[in-house]
Design a protein around this motif. Structure first.
Motif, short mmCIF file in Angstrom:
data_model
loop_
_atom_site.label_atom_id
_atom_site.label_comp_id
_atom_site.label_asym_id
_atom_site.label_seq_id
_atom_site.Cartn_x
_atom_site.Cartn_y
_atom_site.Cartn_z
N LEU A 46 0.79 -1.23 0.00
CA LEU A 46 0.00 0.00 0.00
C LEU A 46 0.82 1.28 0.00
CD1 LEU A 46 -2.73 -1.00 2.61
CD2 LEU A 46 -2.88 -1.10 0.13
N GLY A 47 2.14 1.17 0.11
CA GLY A 47 2.95 2.36 0.30
C GLY A 47 2.84 3.39 -0.80
N ASP A 48 2.58 2.95 -2.03
CA ASP A 48 2.50 3.89 -3.16
C ASP A 48 1.08 4.36 -3.44
OD1 ASP A 48 5.24 3.80 -3.62
OD2 ASP A 48 5.07 2.06 -4.94
N HIS A 49 0.12 3.92 -2.65
CA HIS A 49 -1.27 4.30 -2.91
C HIS A 49 -1.47 5.78 -2.57
CE1 HIS A 49 -5.62 4.45 -2.85
NE2 HIS A 49 -5.65 3.25 -3.39
N PRO A 50 -2.09 6.56 -3.45
CA PRO A 50 -2.20 8.00 -3.20
C PRO A 50 -3.06 8.36 -1.99
CG PRO A 50 -3.50 7.35 -5.12
CD PRO A 50 -2.65 6.17 -4.77
N ALA A 51 -3.89 7.44 -1.50
CA ALA A 51 -4.73 7.74 -0.34
C ALA A 51 -4.03 7.43 0.98
CB ALA A 51 -6.04 6.97 -0.42
N VAL A 52 -2.84 6.83 0.94
CA VAL A 52 -2.16 6.43 2.17
C VAL A 52 -1.21 7.53 2.61
CG1 VAL A 52 -0.56 4.78 3.21
CG2 VAL A 52 -2.37 3.97 1.69
N LEU A 53 -1.50 8.10 3.77
CA LEU A 53 -0.61 9.09 4.38
C LEU A 53 0.46 8.41 5.23
CD1 LEU A 53 0.00 12.09 5.13
CD2 LEU A 53 -1.59 11.81 7.03
N GLY A 54 0.07 7.34 5.91
CA GLY A 54 1.03 6.66 6.78
C GLY A 54 0.35 5.52 7.49
N TYR A 55 1.03 5.00 8.53
CA TYR A 55 0.60 3.79 9.21
C TYR A 55 0.57 4.02 10.72
CZ TYR A 55 2.65 2.32 4.76
OH TYR A 55 2.99 2.22 3.44
N ARG A 95 10.26 0.86 6.83
CA ARG A 95 11.26 1.54 6.01
C ARG A 95 11.99 0.59 5.05
NH1 ARG A 95 8.65 5.39 6.16
NH2 ARG A 95 8.63 6.80 7.93
N SER A 96 11.95 -0.68 5.33
CA SER A 96 12.59 -1.62 4.41
C SER A 96 11.88 -1.69 3.07
CB SER A 96 12.66 -3.01 5.04
OG SER A 96 11.37 -3.60 5.13
N VAL A 97 10.61 -1.21 3.02
CA VAL A 97 9.85 -1.24 1.76
C VAL A 97 9.21 0.10 1.41
CG1 VAL A 97 9.37 -3.71 1.83
CG2 VAL A 97 7.83 -2.13 3.00
N ASP A 98 9.18 1.04 2.34
CA ASP A 98 8.51 2.33 2.12
C ASP A 98 9.26 3.41 2.89
OD1 ASP A 98 6.89 4.56 1.96
OD2 ASP A 98 5.06 3.58 2.67
N ASP A 99 9.94 4.28 2.15
CA ASP A 99 10.72 5.33 2.83
C ASP A 99 10.05 6.69 2.78
OD1 ASP A 99 11.02 5.97 0.19
OD2 ASP A 99 13.20 5.74 0.13
N ASP A 100 8.77 6.74 2.38
CA ASP A 100 8.11 8.02 2.18
C ASP A 100 6.96 8.28 3.15
OD1 ASP A 100 7.71 10.49 0.65
OD2 ASP A 100 5.85 9.54 0.00
N SER A 101 6.18 7.24 3.49
CA SER A 101 4.99 7.43 4.31
C SER A 101 5.37 7.73 5.76
CB SER A 101 4.11 6.18 4.27
OG SER A 101 3.70 5.90 2.94
N TRP A 102 4.44 8.34 6.48
CA TRP A 102 4.64 8.63 7.90
C TRP A 102 4.34 7.38 8.72
CZ3 TRP A 102 6.27 13.48 9.52
CH2 TRP A 102 6.24 14.49 8.56
#
Length: 255
Positions: A46-55, A95-102
């Motif tokens: 889900l990391g690249d989904h435009p609706a995802v701000l973070g986890y 962070r091992s798969v998504d370095d952008d989301s909060w």
């Protein structure tokens, strides 16, 4: 052992089975691995989904209370010794798969009683402190008591951590069970004034399946006092905001 408490879900936190389950989650190597693996799968998908701000890494965590501990002491120990390393493990997994989301991390629910968190530093550049904003009496259906000083105590407690560690605050949930009681108009005004003083944002809790948390009625109209939670804001400014206010009665927004 576990005894259900269908009319008081919060008391189920303190059932021995639930208490021990938290300890297993924090301490057992196999569950640690499984939890980190789950977050790698989720963030990778889900990391690249435009609706995802973070986890939000775990909702309203608690833990096992040791013999002789009162609740605030137990909460601070759980946050310091178990939740802080858990959040750092899970942030590394994300962070091992998504370095952008909060990544959003919560203290225990005891912060709602005006107790500052015992959490340590979460070593991630995009970590957000995300406490919830609930009052025990109001969650049981009581009216807001402005003289009790609960909002002031909560604000004093919840701002200690972000001031110390210099992280943003987004209040992840708030809202009373019964928003139509006589003092609830005052509650929403006081709560929003407080939230706007220290948070970068907030999310009202909405549950529309027969509970008291629904923001709108069957026709889609705001329920009593909920309209105060719909307010304009500046998503970006050229400079630093020194004052911001919205007057719902007149519809005037000042920045």
């Amino acid at each position: 052992p576990f005894t259900p408490h269908p009319d008081d879900w919060f008391s189920e936190y303190f059932e021995p089975a639930v208490q021990r389950a938290f300890t297993h989650l924090y301490e057992d190597p196999d569950l640690r691995r499984a939890q980190a693996d789950m977050w790698r799968v989720l963030a990778g998908r889900l990391g690249d989904h435009p609706a995802v701000l973070g986890y939000d890494l775990i909702n309203e965590p608690m833990g096992e209370i040791a013999q002789g501990e009162d609740l605030p002491t137990a909460a601070r120990r759980i946050e310091r010794d178990q939740l802080t390393p858990l959040y750092n493990r899970l942030a590394d997994a994300v962070r091992s798969v998504d370095d952008d989301s909060w990544v959003f991390f919560e203290p225990t629910p005891i912060v709602g009683e005006g107790v500052p968190t015992g959490l340590g530093r979460i070593d991630d550049p995009k970590a957000v402190y995300a406490p919830h904003f609930y009052n025990t009496a109001m969650e049981a259906g009581a009216d807001y008591d402005p003289s009790a000083g609960w909002i002031e105590a909560y604000e004093a407690a919840v701002t200690v951590y972000p001031r110390q560690y210099r992280v943003p605050v987004v209040v992840g949930e708030w809202g009373p069970l019964n928003n139509s009681l006589p003092n609830m108009g005052r509650f929403y005004r006081d709560a929003l004034s407080s939230l706007n003083r220290y948070s970068s944002g907030w999310a009202g809790y909405v549950w529309c399946y027969g509970g008291g948390y629904c923001a709108v009625d069957a026709e889609g109209r705001f329920r009593t006092n909920k309209e105060q939670t719909a307010a304009p804001y500046a998503p970006a400014v050229a400079g630093r905001i020194t004052a911001e206010a919205y007057e719902p009665d007149t519809g005037v927004f000042r920045l």
